[in-house]
Design a protein around this motif. Structure first.
Motif, PDB file in Angstrom:
ATOM      1  N   HIS A   1       0.828  -1.201   0.000  1.00  0.00           N
ATOM      2  CA  HIS A   1       0.000   0.000   0.000  1.00  0.00           C
ATOM      3  C   HIS A   1       0.871   1.264   0.000  1.00  0.00           C
ATOM      4  O   HIS A   1       0.569   2.236  -0.702  1.00  0.00           O
ATOM      5  N   GLY A   2       1.952   1.237   0.753  1.00  0.00           N
ATOM      6  CA  GLY A   2       2.851   2.392   0.810  1.00  0.00           C
ATOM      7  C   GLY A   2       3.459   2.716  -0.547  1.00  0.00           C
ATOM      8  O   GLY A   2       3.531   3.882  -0.951  1.00  0.00           O
ATOM      9  N   ILE A   3       3.877   1.699  -1.256  1.00  0.00           N
ATOM     10  CA  ILE A   3       4.439   1.902  -2.601  1.00  0.00           C
ATOM     11  C   ILE A   3       3.380   2.464  -3.541  1.00  0.00           C
ATOM     12  O   ILE A   3       3.633   3.412  -4.290  1.00  0.00           O
ATOM     13  N   LEU A   4       2.175   1.898  -3.481  1.00  0.00           N
ATOM     14  CA  LEU A   4       1.093   2.395  -4.339  1.00  0.00           C
ATOM     15  C   LEU A   4       0.691   3.827  -3.962  1.00  0.00           C
ATOM     16  O   LEU A   4       0.367   4.631  -4.834  1.00  0.00           O
ATOM     17  N   PHE A   5       0.739   4.150  -2.679  1.00  0.00           N
ATOM     18  CA  PHE A   5       0.420   5.502  -2.231  1.00  0.00           C
ATOM     19  C   PHE A   5       1.426   6.506  -2.805  1.00  0.00           C
ATOM     20  O   PHE A   5       1.048   7.570  -3.300  1.00  0.00           O
ATOM     21  N   ILE A   6       2.702   6.167  -2.761  1.00  0.00           N
ATOM     22  CA  ILE A   6       3.732   7.041  -3.326  1.00  0.00           C
ATOM     23  C   ILE A   6       3.532   7.196  -4.831  1.00  0.00           C
ATOM     24  O   ILE A   6       3.645   8.305  -5.372  1.00  0.00           O
ATOM     25  N   MET A   7       3.213   6.097  -5.513  1.00  0.00           N
ATOM     26  CA  MET A   7       2.941   6.171  -6.950  1.00  0.00           C
ATOM     27  C   MET A   7       1.735   7.066  -7.228  1.00  0.00           C
ATOM     28  O   MET A   7       1.721   7.826  -8.200  1.00  0.00           O
ATOM     29  N   TYR A   8       0.711   6.973  -6.369  1.00  0.00           N
ATOM     30  CA  TYR A   8      -0.489   7.794  -6.526  1.00  0.00           C
ATOM     31  C   TYR A   8      -0.147   9.277  -6.390  1.00  0.00           C
ATOM     32  O   TYR A   8      -0.595  10.098  -7.192  1.00  0.00           O
ATOM     33  N   ILE A   9       0.646   9.621  -5.379  1.00  0.00           N
ATOM     34  CA  ILE A   9       1.028  11.020  -5.171  1.00  0.00           C
ATOM     35  C   ILE A   9       1.820  11.529  -6.374  1.00  0.00           C
ATOM     36  O   ILE A   9       1.598  12.645  -6.862  1.00  0.00           O
ATOM     37  N   TYR A  10       2.745  10.717  -6.875  1.00  0.00           N
ATOM     38  CA  TYR A  10       3.517  11.098  -8.061  1.00  0.00           C
ATOM     39  C   TYR A  10       2.583  11.313  -9.261  1.00  0.00           C
ATOM     40  O   TYR A  10       2.714  12.296  -9.989  1.00  0.00           O
ATOM     41  N   ALA A  11       1.616  10.403  -9.455  1.00  0.00           N
ATOM     42  CA  ALA A  11       0.665  10.532 -10.563  1.00  0.00           C
ATOM     43  C   ALA A  11      -0.209  11.772 -10.383  1.00  0.00           C
ATOM     44  O   ALA A  11      -0.520  12.468 -11.355  1.00  0.00           O
ATOM     45  N   LEU A  12      -0.590  12.061  -9.147  1.00  0.00           N
ATOM     46  CA  LEU A  12      -1.404  13.248  -8.862  1.00  0.00           C
ATOM     47  C   LEU A  12      -0.632  14.524  -9.194  1.00  0.00           C
ATOM     48  O   LEU A  12      -1.185  15.452  -9.805  1.00  0.00           O
ATOM     49  N   ILE A  13       0.636  14.575  -8.850  1.00  0.00           N
ATOM     50  CA  ILE A  13       1.465  15.735  -9.181  1.00  0.00           C
ATOM     51  C   ILE A  13       1.612  15.867 -10.695  1.00  0.00           C
ATOM     52  O   ILE A  13       1.556  16.982 -11.237  1.00  0.00           O
ATOM     53  N   SER A  14       1.752  14.752 -11.391  1.00  0.00           N
ATOM     54  CA  SER A  14       1.844  14.782 -12.856  1.00  0.00           C
ATOM     55  C   SER A  14       0.585  15.362 -13.478  1.00  0.00           C
ATOM     56  O   SER A  14       0.654  16.171 -14.407  1.00  0.00           O
ATOM     57  N   VAL A  15      -0.575  14.960 -12.967  1.00  0.00           N
ATOM     58  CA  VAL A  15      -1.840  15.491 -13.481  1.00  0.00           C
ATOM     59  C   VAL A  15      -1.963  16.977 -13.148  1.00  0.00           C
ATOM     60  O   VAL A  15      -2.406  17.770 -13.977  1.00  0.00           O
ATOM     61  N   TYR A  16      -1.552  17.354 -11.952  1.00  0.00           N
ATOM     62  CA  TYR A  16      -1.561  18.770 -11.550  1.00  0.00           C
ATOM     63  C   TYR A  16      -0.769  19.614 -12.552  1.00  0.00           C
ATOM     64  O   TYR A  16      -1.218  20.683 -12.970  1.00  0.00           O
ATOM     65  N   ILE A  17       0.381  19.126 -12.952  1.00  0.00           N
ATOM     66  CA  ILE A  17       1.233  19.858 -13.891  1.00  0.00           C
ATOM     67  C   ILE A  17       0.675  19.792 -15.310  1.00  0.00           C
ATOM     68  O   ILE A  17       0.538  20.819 -15.982  1.00  0.00           O
ATOM     69  N   ASP A  18       0.348  18.585 -15.778  1.00  0.00           N
ATOM     70  CA  ASP A  18      -0.080  18.401 -17.173  1.00  0.00           C
ATOM     71  C   ASP A  18      -1.415  19.067 -17.495  1.00  0.00           C
ATOM     72  O   ASP A  18      -1.599  19.595 -18.589  1.00  0.00           O
ATOM     73  N   TYR A  19      -2.348  19.011 -16.559  1.00  0.00           N
ATOM     74  CA  TYR A  19      -3.696  19.528 -16.819  1.00  0.00           C
ATOM     75  C   TYR A  19      -3.976  20.844 -16.108  1.00  0.00           C
ATOM     76  O   TYR A  19      -5.101  21.317 -16.106  1.00  0.00           O
ATOM     77  N   LYS A  20      -2.934  21.397 -15.480  1.00  0.00           N
ATOM     78  CA  LYS A  20      -3.043  22.685 -14.792  1.00  0.00           C
ATOM     79  C   LYS A  20      -4.199  22.700 -13.781  1.00  0.00           C
ATOM     80  O   LYS A  20      -5.009  23.625 -13.739  1.00  0.00           O
ATOM     81  N   TRP A  21      -4.253  21.646 -12.976  1.00  0.00           N
ATOM     82  CA  TRP A  21      -5.256  21.570 -11.926  1.00  0.00           C
ATOM     83  C   TRP A  21      -5.005  22.653 -10.895  1.00  0.00           C
ATOM     84  O   TRP A  21      -3.869  23.064 -10.666  1.00  0.00           O
ATOM     85  N   THR A  22      -6.067  23.090 -10.231  1.00  0.00           N
ATOM     86  CA  THR A  22      -5.933  24.041  -9.140  1.00  0.00           C
ATOM     87  C   THR A  22      -5.406  23.312  -7.902  1.00  0.00           C
ATOM     88  O   THR A  22      -5.490  22.084  -7.809  1.00  0.00           O
ATOM     89  N   ILE A  23      -4.915  24.086  -6.968  1.00  0.00           N
ATOM     90  CA  ILE A  23      -4.458  23.499  -5.697  1.00  0.00           C
ATOM     91  C   ILE A  23      -5.636  22.817  -5.001  1.00  0.00           C
ATOM     92  O   ILE A  23      -5.484  21.741  -4.427  1.00  0.00           O
ATOM     93  N   LYS A  24      -6.817  23.437  -5.071  1.00  0.00           N
ATOM     94  CA  LYS A  24      -8.001  22.865  -4.421  1.00  0.00           C
ATOM     95  C   LYS A  24      -8.331  21.492  -4.997  1.00  0.00           C
ATOM     96  O   LYS A  24      -8.569  20.540  -4.246  1.00  0.00           O
ATOM     97  N   ARG A  25      -8.321  21.379  -6.305  1.00  0.00           N
ATOM     98  CA  ARG A  25      -8.654  20.103  -6.940  1.00  0.00           C
ATOM     99  C   ARG A  25      -7.592  19.049  -6.628  1.00  0.00           C
ATOM    100  O   ARG A  25      -7.904  17.892  -6.397  1.00  0.00           O
ATOM    101  N   THR A  26      -6.342  19.463  -6.606  1.00  0.00           N
ATOM    102  CA  THR A  26      -5.258  18.546  -6.273  1.00  0.00           C
ATOM    103  C   THR A  26      -5.378  18.099  -4.815  1.00  0.00           C
ATOM    104  O   THR A  26      -5.165  16.923  -4.502  1.00  0.00           O
ATOM    105  N   ALA A  27      -5.739  19.015  -3.936  1.00  0.00           N
ATOM    106  CA  ALA A  27      -5.930  18.673  -2.521  1.00  0.00           C
ATOM    107  C   ALA A  27      -7.068  17.673  -2.353  1.00  0.00           C
ATOM    108  O   ALA A  27      -6.977  16.752  -1.534  1.00  0.00           O
TER     109      ALA A  27
END
Length: 104
Positions: free
Chosen positions: A49-75
């Motif tokens: 679960h810890g490894i998948l959680f880290i992968m999820y956070i990395y993927a979330l940051i990638s989406v934040y950058i690629d799709y210009k998500w707001t901080i609120k949506r990323t949170a």
């Protein structure tokens, strides 16, 4: 759902996997540890679960950058990873976002 084509697709896949691992940790491994005396269940499930959680956070940051998500949506995406069933609820919205992007 496309896994490797877009960061949004990767977030969806990893979110589902992370959500499943979280539920297994909470509802299978924890009872096995505390009711069945099998601490290894939490040890190995927790690592997974810890490894998948880290992968999820990395993927979330990638989406934040690629799709210009707001901080609120990323949170909201981050908070979803902390709640049981949260990533599954979030996936419904992400699926709609992915479909809307394909229509453009």
């Amino acid at each position: 759902m496309s896994f490797s084509k877009t960061s949004l697709g990767r977030l969806r896949w990893i979110g589902i996997a992370e959500g499943i691992s979280f539920l297994i940790l909470l509802f299978v491994a924890m009872p096995l540890k505390y009711l069945g005396g099998i601490p290894e269940a939490v040890k190995y499930t927790g690592w997974m679960h810890g490894i998948l959680f880290i992968m999820y956070i990395y993927a979330l940051i990638s989406v934040y950058i690629d799709y210009k998500w707001t901080i609120k949506r990323t949170a909201i995406g981050f908070i979803a990873s902390l709640l049981p069933f949260g990533t599954f609820v979030l996936d419904k919205q992400l699926k709609q976002d992915e479909a809307a992007l394909k229509l453009k």
